[in-house]
Motif scaffolding. Sequence first.
Motif, PDB file in Angstrom:
ATOM      1  N   UNK A  82       1.161  -1.338   0.521  1.00 57.29           N
ATOM      2  CA  UNK A  82      -0.039   0.338  -0.071  1.00 57.29           C
ATOM      3  C   UNK A  82       0.740   1.279  -0.142  1.00 57.29           C
ATOM      4  N   UNK A 132      11.417  -5.738   7.377  1.00 53.32           N
ATOM      5  CA  UNK A 132      11.066  -6.225   8.168  1.00 53.32           C
ATOM      6  C   UNK A 132       9.932  -7.424   7.547  1.00 53.32           C
ATOM      7  N   UNK A 138       7.218  -8.178  10.700  1.00 54.83           N
ATOM      8  CA  UNK A 138       5.717  -7.206  10.727  1.00 54.83           C
ATOM      9  C   UNK A 138       5.515  -7.206   9.984  1.00 54.83           C
ATOM     10  N   UNK A 139       4.006  -6.499   9.586  1.00 52.62           N
ATOM     11  CA  UNK A 139       2.669  -7.196   8.215  1.00 52.62           C
ATOM     12  C   UNK A 139       3.296  -5.378   7.707  1.00 52.62           C
ATOM     13  N   UNK A 141       1.647  -5.136   5.511  1.00 51.67           N
ATOM     14  CA  UNK A 141       0.941  -3.575   5.004  1.00 51.67           C
ATOM     15  C   UNK A 141       0.673  -2.660   5.804  1.00 51.67           C
ATOM     16  N   UNK A 142       0.699  -2.964   7.148  1.00 51.08           N
ATOM     17  CA  UNK A 142       0.442  -1.505   7.928  1.00 51.08           C
ATOM     18  C   UNK A 142       1.875  -0.750   7.596  1.00 51.08           C
ATOM     19  N   UNK A 143       3.441  -1.638   8.294  1.00 54.84           N
ATOM     20  CA  UNK A 143       4.286  -0.974   7.723  1.00 54.84           C
ATOM     21  C   UNK A 143       4.658  -0.028   6.470  1.00 54.84           C
ATOM     22  N   UNK A 145       1.473   1.584   5.347  1.00 53.96           N
ATOM     23  CA  UNK A 145       0.991   2.327   5.810  1.00 53.96           C
ATOM     24  C   UNK A 145       1.765   3.608   6.402  1.00 53.96           C
ATOM     25  N   UNK A 146       3.088   3.139   7.221  1.00 52.64           N
ATOM     26  CA  UNK A 146       3.248   4.311   8.115  1.00 52.64           C
ATOM     27  C   UNK A 146       4.034   4.752   7.411  1.00 52.64           C
ATOM     28  N   UNK A 147       4.857   3.800   6.258  1.00 50.88           N
ATOM     29  CA  UNK A 147       6.324   4.952   5.490  1.00 50.88           C
ATOM     30  C   UNK A 147       5.550   6.092   4.816  1.00 50.88           C
ATOM     31  N   UNK A 149       2.854   7.518   6.001  1.00 49.62           N
ATOM     32  CA  UNK A 149       2.713   8.802   6.509  1.00 49.62           C
ATOM     33  C   UNK A 149       4.041   9.871   7.399  1.00 49.62           C
ATOM     34  N   UNK A 150       4.670   8.672   7.014  1.00 49.36           N
ATOM     35  CA  UNK A 150       6.457   9.703   7.892  1.00 49.36           C
ATOM     36  C   UNK A 150       6.570   9.698   6.187  1.00 49.36           C
ATOM     37  N   UNK A 153       5.560  13.658   5.799  1.00 52.09           N
ATOM     38  CA  UNK A 153       5.663  14.513   6.688  1.00 52.09           C
ATOM     39  C   UNK A 153       7.298  14.771   6.772  1.00 52.09           C
TER      40      UNK A 153
ATOM     41  N   UNK B 101      -7.930  -6.583   3.564  1.00 50.47           N
ATOM     42  CA  UNK B 101      -6.942  -5.581   3.947  1.00 50.47           C
ATOM     43  C   UNK B 101      -7.550  -5.068   2.009  1.00 50.47           C
ATOM     44  N   UNK B 258      -1.535  -1.909  17.792  1.00 51.53           N
ATOM     45  CA  UNK B 258      -0.228  -2.201  17.316  1.00 51.53           C
ATOM     46  C   UNK B 258       0.682  -2.024  18.599  1.00 51.53           C
ATOM     47  N   UNK B 297       8.201  18.715  11.771  1.00 49.83           N
ATOM     48  CA  UNK B 297       7.770  17.150  11.414  1.00 49.83           C
ATOM     49  C   UNK B 297       7.801  16.387  11.695  1.00 49.83           C
ATOM     50  N   UNK B 300       4.878  15.158  14.434  1.00 50.36           N
ATOM     51  CA  UNK B 300       4.315  14.961  13.322  1.00 50.36           C
ATOM     52  C   UNK B 300       4.522  12.506  13.066  1.00 50.36           C
ATOM     53  N   UNK B 301       5.532  12.854  12.776  1.00 49.65           N
ATOM     54  CA  UNK B 301       6.070  11.571  12.128  1.00 49.65           C
ATOM     55  C   UNK B 301       6.098  10.536  13.169  1.00 49.65           C
ATOM     56  N   UNK B 304       4.164   7.449  14.193  1.00 51.56           N
ATOM     57  CA  UNK B 304       3.922   6.200  13.158  1.00 51.56           C
ATOM     58  C   UNK B 304       5.433   5.648  12.807  1.00 51.56           C
ATOM     59  N   UNK B 308       6.811   1.886  14.190  1.00 53.53           N
ATOM     60  CA  UNK B 308       7.189   0.586  12.628  1.00 53.53           C
ATOM     61  C   UNK B 308       8.051  -0.215  14.024  1.00 53.53           C
ATOM     62  N   UNK B 311       6.785  -2.593  15.503  1.00 53.58           N
ATOM     63  CA  UNK B 311       6.049  -3.835  15.134  1.00 53.58           C
ATOM     64  C   UNK B 311       7.390  -4.776  14.303  1.00 53.58           C
ATOM     65  N   UNK B 312       8.590  -3.975  14.562  1.00 54.89           N
ATOM     66  CA  UNK B 312      10.139  -4.566  14.577  1.00 54.89           C
ATOM     67  C   UNK B 312      10.122  -5.721  15.406  1.00 54.89           C
TER      68      UNK B 312
END
Lengths: 363, 332
Positions: A82, A132, A138-139, A141-143, A145-147, A149-150, A153, B101, B258, B297, B300-301, B304, B308, B311-312
Amino acid sequence: MNKTLPKWADVLLIPLLNLFLALFISGLVVLFIGKDPIEAVKVMIQGAFGKYGIGYTLYYTTNFIFTGLAVAVAFHARLFNIGGEGQAGLGGVGVALILMSFNWPHWTIAILAASIAAFVFGAAWAAIPAYLQAKRGSHIVITTIMFNLIGSALINYLLVGPMKAPGMAPETPHFPPGASIPTLHDFFGLFGIAFDKNSPANISIFIALAALVFVYILIWKTRIGYEIRAFGHSEKAAVYAGISPLKITMIAMLISGGLAGLLAVNTVQGEAERLILDTVQGAGFVGIAVSLMGRNHPIGVLLAAFLFGILYQGGGELSFAMGIPREMIVVIQALVIMFTGSLENIVRIPVERLFARFGKGEA
Amino acid sequence: MELLQLMDSAVRLATPLLLAALAGLYSERSGIFDIGLEGKMLMGAFVAGAFSAVAGMPVADGGWGWTHGMAWFGLFMAIIVSVMLSLIHGFASITLRGNQLISGVAINFFAAGTTVLVGQEWFHSGGMTPTLKDNQRFEPITLPFADAVKDVPVLGPIYSDLISGHNIIVYIALAAVPVTWWILFRTRFGLRLRAVGENPAAVDTAGISVIKQRYAAVIIAGVLCGVAGAYLSLGTSAAGFVKDMSAGKGFIALAALIFAKWQPRGVLMAALLFGFLEAIGNKYQSVDLGLFVIPVQFMQALPYILTVVILAGFIGKAVPPAAGGEPYVKER
């Protein structure tokens, strides 16, 4: 999963029925807000294929080929990327960094360098989620999505900070003149064909077409493509056959991210000629719809990307001509994703039953 | 004093995250991934804002001329519509065994598009609802004795400024945490819900319907997302619906879930932490630490980035429910 279905029904009939359902419900949405769906279709087609519209249609199509292929390659390894939005955004950073660094003697060198930079940056942004996923489970899809948004920014920061041009706007300085690539107006002009001068479509569409061929060869004609498909089909069997999950996940995602990154050649180098905020404009997400609709096959991706190009350009006309907000496209996109993706079985199950019944009759 | 203000706004900002993350908790604990939290919340925000606006509008202007109960009506409608989206998600992922998903992605886009489309058709102001008056929104509640104890040192301001003075949804959200814990870990329903998320075949063998259990979880998620959405348009200073007003909060909620490793108490902590980060980001453009400056920024990040990292598995491993994302196929 079911042998009752002939191939043509699987690759053609079911996607078309699903697409039809999606468009039918889109029509109902148009009716619901008190507009005429038939009129809307006319406006969209005229808008997309008119003298001025076609250039935009092709411009959007180029974007969607890149992001659609990106999603498709990952899907073959059963990875749901994604993150096209973020990868394409970072591709733009790569393009801007390289193009601002030199005085380009000729556009051919500039586009080559920009393409490499876009691919590398896009791939790099996919690399961490891929690693990852493969190494730490680590899933993805989630990572991804996070990337996204990161990444957004990070680009915001770069454009108000280190990479900002003097002045008020959050953008980089203009690229040097040598970095400017020919538009389709210039290109078709060589052959004496008239093409709208103001359209953003440029020769990066040929890179997109080349990418389609590249992906076809990669997935179906190379050893690595075979391994990607095997891995996507059954991870256990692939591991048993000596295929390394880490290697396949990394390769599939790096190529996927790189393809998404290439979008920046079209938008950043071709159109804006500087890095501005939000160059991707949701194309990363459209790639999901394009890939689902195109069944992860380059020909399907090409057709679906063109269809979405028409929708994006024609959908813009809807607000001028009929007062239907541009967001109508987002609704259509949502319905296409829904019906060709998650609700696919709504058509597949009854069709399979039909074929099972009549198939028996014949045999 | 400044810290108290920051914490106060952290609580406000954490509320929608908390509700949406709890929604995700029910859904994912039952084995249904839900990346459509964002869309359901956005839809809830629009529906709540729109119905409260129409209900409270004078009859002469085409409204219904209500004088009270508009906010509650808006909340109610937000829940209904959000649950409808949940049922689409449930139908796709439970009944049709489609990709959960992809279904979530579709729902997010569907909400992003229809809210503007319908909003424009109803109110003709670029997808915005009219600005809501105080009586169309959830107003701050002053808890008993808040004024009386204001001058007591330390505890006084904490009670009167931080704990008192929020609207009802904030308190509902906070109460939802222990209630969720109790439901999930102290009731038979909760035991079954967690079981279908870990090992649906075992639940099925015990003669319990996996399908019903998962639908129940998905519906609860819809209710909570609807409340979260209503909070955005009826419980914040926005005073109405604005295009794309959920602005990624559904994804931060997912991150909080998570981060919390799918535990109710953790969800509360994560939501408050992310709310606090957002509060800092809103108040200061950049944080000057003397040696170096942290750009806004980065703040804000940060949620997220933290997600990560979690999750790692570098700070304790986040293990999702075992059957998450897998449609259940009964063996024949």
